[in-house]
Design a protein around this motif. Structure first.
Motif, PDB file in Angstrom:
ATOM      1  N   UNK A 295      19.071 -49.856 -20.122  1.00  0.00           N
ATOM      2  CA  UNK A 295      18.720 -48.288 -20.119  1.00  0.00           C
ATOM      3  C   UNK A 295      18.868 -47.845 -18.777  1.00  0.00           C
ATOM      4  N   UNK A 296      19.773 -48.608 -17.690  1.00  0.00           N
ATOM      5  CA  UNK A 296      19.625 -48.274 -16.274  1.00  0.00           C
ATOM      6  C   UNK A 296      20.251 -46.842 -15.906  1.00  0.00           C
ATOM      7  N   UNK A 297      21.305 -46.667 -16.760  1.00  0.00           N
ATOM      8  CA  UNK A 297      21.880 -45.375 -16.532  1.00  0.00           C
ATOM      9  C   UNK A 297      21.087 -44.097 -16.911  1.00  0.00           C
ATOM     10  N   UNK A 298      20.255 -44.389 -17.851  1.00  0.00           N
ATOM     11  CA  UNK A 298      19.652 -43.236 -18.381  1.00  0.00           C
ATOM     12  C   UNK A 298      18.626 -43.199 -17.425  1.00  0.00           C
ATOM     13  N   UNK A 299      17.941 -43.986 -17.105  1.00  0.00           N
ATOM     14  CA  UNK A 299      16.903 -43.995 -15.984  1.00  0.00           C
ATOM     15  C   UNK A 299      17.333 -43.298 -14.819  1.00  0.00           C
ATOM     16  N   UNK A 300      18.405 -43.749 -14.266  1.00  0.00           N
ATOM     17  CA  UNK A 300      18.994 -42.834 -12.996  1.00  0.00           C
ATOM     18  C   UNK A 300      19.303 -41.437 -13.414  1.00  0.00           C
ATOM     19  N   UNK A 301      19.743 -41.033 -14.460  1.00  0.00           N
ATOM     20  CA  UNK A 301      20.070 -39.670 -14.870  1.00  0.00           C
ATOM     21  C   UNK A 301      18.772 -38.887 -14.913  1.00  0.00           C
ATOM     22  N   UNK A 302      17.831 -39.584 -15.597  1.00  0.00           N
ATOM     23  CA  UNK A 302      16.668 -38.860 -15.811  1.00  0.00           C
ATOM     24  C   UNK A 302      15.816 -38.506 -14.522  1.00  0.00           C
ATOM     25  N   UNK A 303      16.223 -39.118 -13.369  1.00  0.00           N
ATOM     26  CA  UNK A 303      15.680 -38.818 -12.029  1.00  0.00           C
ATOM     27  C   UNK A 303      16.375 -37.967 -11.354  1.00  0.00           C
ATOM     28  N   UNK A 304      17.471 -37.528 -11.926  1.00  0.00           N
ATOM     29  CA  UNK A 304      18.569 -36.517 -11.192  1.00  0.00           C
ATOM     30  C   UNK A 304      19.183 -37.119 -10.132  1.00  0.00           C
ATOM     31  N   UNK A 305      19.474 -38.496  -9.950  1.00  0.00           N
ATOM     32  CA  UNK A 305      19.922 -39.066  -8.988  1.00  0.00           C
ATOM     33  C   UNK A 305      21.561 -38.826  -9.224  1.00  0.00           C
ATOM     34  N   UNK A 306      22.203 -38.998  -8.099  1.00  0.00           N
ATOM     35  CA  UNK A 306      23.579 -38.857  -8.230  1.00  0.00           C
ATOM     36  C   UNK A 306      24.229 -40.345  -7.977  1.00  0.00           C
ATOM     37  N   UNK A 307      25.034 -40.802  -8.656  1.00  0.00           N
ATOM     38  CA  UNK A 307      25.452 -42.178  -8.821  1.00  0.00           C
ATOM     39  C   UNK A 307      27.025 -42.198  -8.911  1.00  0.00           C
ATOM     40  N   UNK A 308      27.351 -43.585  -8.841  1.00  0.00           N
ATOM     41  CA  UNK A 308      28.582 -44.040  -9.497  1.00  0.00           C
ATOM     42  C   UNK A 308      28.630 -45.220 -10.253  1.00  0.00           C
ATOM     43  N   UNK A 309      29.049 -45.284 -11.200  1.00  0.00           N
ATOM     44  CA  UNK A 309      28.933 -46.444 -12.087  1.00  0.00           C
ATOM     45  C   UNK A 309      30.142 -47.397 -12.088  1.00  0.00           C
ATOM     46  N   UNK A 310      30.192 -48.413 -11.151  1.00  0.00           N
ATOM     47  CA  UNK A 310      31.264 -49.117 -10.948  1.00  0.00           C
ATOM     48  C   UNK A 310      31.532 -50.249 -11.869  1.00  0.00           C
ATOM     49  N   UNK A 311      31.100 -50.250 -13.038  1.00  0.00           N
ATOM     50  CA  UNK A 311      31.217 -51.197 -14.156  1.00  0.00           C
ATOM     51  C   UNK A 311      30.873 -50.534 -15.477  1.00  0.00           C
ATOM     52  N   UNK A 312      31.531 -49.556 -15.894  1.00  0.00           N
ATOM     53  CA  UNK A 312      30.941 -48.772 -17.017  1.00  0.00           C
ATOM     54  C   UNK A 312      30.937 -49.453 -18.099  1.00  0.00           C
ATOM     55  N   UNK A 313      31.918 -50.476 -18.457  1.00  0.00           N
ATOM     56  CA  UNK A 313      31.963 -51.355 -19.662  1.00  0.00           C
ATOM     57  C   UNK A 313      31.364 -52.641 -19.403  1.00  0.00           C
ATOM     58  N   UNK A 314      30.292 -53.115 -20.347  1.00  0.00           N
ATOM     59  CA  UNK A 314      29.653 -54.149 -20.324  1.00  0.00           C
ATOM     60  C   UNK A 314      30.558 -55.334 -20.310  1.00  0.00           C
ATOM     61  N   UNK A 315      30.429 -56.422 -19.570  1.00  0.00           N
ATOM     62  CA  UNK A 315      31.499 -57.629 -19.934  1.00  0.00           C
ATOM     63  C   UNK A 315      30.858 -58.681 -20.883  1.00  0.00           C
TER      64      UNK A 315
END
Length: 351
Positions: free
Chosen positions: A39-59
């Motif tokens: 749920x990492x991306x959801x947490x960052x979005x919920x805090x209105x943080x700007x971010x870059x996802x450098x590995x969008x697809x799970x390995x």
């Protein structure tokens, strides 16, 4: 002053989030990188943080996929380094240590696992990082000179009462008078290869026992398709999970991270996986503070005996609350430790 943060796990973001806010308030520039994990991306979005996802697809969960994914992250982090030009890097991923080493920028690696458990990761990371920031009870193998120990746990950075107050209002329609959370992890981390967790027959017996004792059972699984008869799948948003956990009577899981979180919140925790006795933080929480219990998956009878022992305890929650308070009284402020460490590298660099 520019700080580059990289997060590969929800707990890593939680660990740094208060320090990020403090740094930004002091006028420092922050850039956040993440990879797709739980749920990492959801947490960052919920805090209105700007971010870059450098590995969008799970390995995939094998050594070759892990190495290829790390190489791709190395390339992407270095590209961002060239554009952002950070003064210090904070994060546990090897790619951050590699980029810092190549660009001659200090990197801080916050970690809570012992060297013996994460040898492959350590060999990819520790030779290149400037600082291994960890609880003083953790081991770092041959890299003790890079180690900065503190008397606390990483998860106190976000679950200490100074920073977290459980909100019952968020969950009033979900909770019963007696509640148990079952947490099932994917066991796909770099140190989880060959690891085992809770088997289905044992899960069924645990749920039946809890049901007979009048407990409402919640299931939280990294597998969205996971079903467990007799348990309610969690519908609470990711950022409310700790509020839910704080109001549980018992946690049963195969997750290291959530076991530590439960202990810090004063919730009795039974951890079932193949990492028993291997992690110093959990050993201390179990042996010194008696806040959690570890078992191998094959310890079927002992697991059920411990569960019934906890269910038979009078004032279970009050007992574990008292144990939690005793632990908290001996620990230092982790956010202050992280901030002091970051500022020390600023000072050394003359920033």
């Amino acid at each position: 002053m520019k700080c580059l943060f990289y997060f590969g796990h929800p707990a890593q973001y939680h660990f740094c989030k208060h320090s990020i806010h403090a740094l930004r308030s002091d006028g420092h520039e922050i850039k956040i990188l993440i990879k797709t994990k739980d749920v990492l991306e959801d947490l960052v979005k919920n805090d209105f943080e700007e971010y870059v996802n450098i590995q969008p697809k799970a390995r995939k969960n094998n050594s070759l996929s892990m190495l290829l994914a790390m190489f791709k992250r190395d390339v992407r982090v270095m590209r961002i380094m060239r554009m952002f030009k950070p003064d210090v890097l904070i994060g546990s991923d090897p790619s951050l240590a590699h980029a810092g080493f190549i660009f001659r920028k200090p990197s801080i690696t916050p970690i809570e696992d012992d060297y013996a458990v994460i040898k492959h990761y350590a060999r990819l990371t520790y030779p290149f990082t400037n600082c291994i920031l960890c609880p003083e009870i953790c081991t770092t193998g041959p890299w003790t000179k890079k180690r900065r120990g503190y008397n606390a746990y990483m998860k106190l950075a976000y679950l200490h009462p100074k920073y977290f107050t459980p909100d019952i209002k968020l969950l009033k329609d979900e909770l019963s008078s007696k509640n148990c959370l079952i947490r099932l992890s994917s066991l796909h981390a770099h140190h989880d290869i060959g690891a085992s967790g809770i088997g289905k027959p044992l899960l069924r017996e645990i749920v039946n026992t809890l049901d007979d004792r009048g407990f409402k059972v919640f299931l939280l699984s990294e597998d969205p398709n996971e079903k467990l008869e007799g348990a309610c799948s969690i519908k609470t948003e990711a950022w409310n999970i700790h509020h839910l956990l704080a109001h549980m009577d018992i946690l049963i899981c195969d997750s290291q991270s959530m076991t530590v979180e439960a202990a810090i919140l004063g919730v009795a925790a039974i951890r079932i996986n193949s990492f028993k006795n291997k992690i110093s933080v959990l050993n201390e929480l179990e042996r010194k503070y008696k806040l959690c219990y570890a078992f191998f998956p094959e310890d079927h009878e002992m697991i059920m005996a411990k569960l019934n022992e906890l269910l038979d305890m009078k004032n279970l929650k009050q007992c574990f609350h008292s144990r939690k308070e005793a632990m908290l009284s001996e620990k230092e402020d982790v956010n202050a430790v992280l901030m002091n460490t970051i500022h020390s590298f600023f000072d050394e660099a003359g920033v």
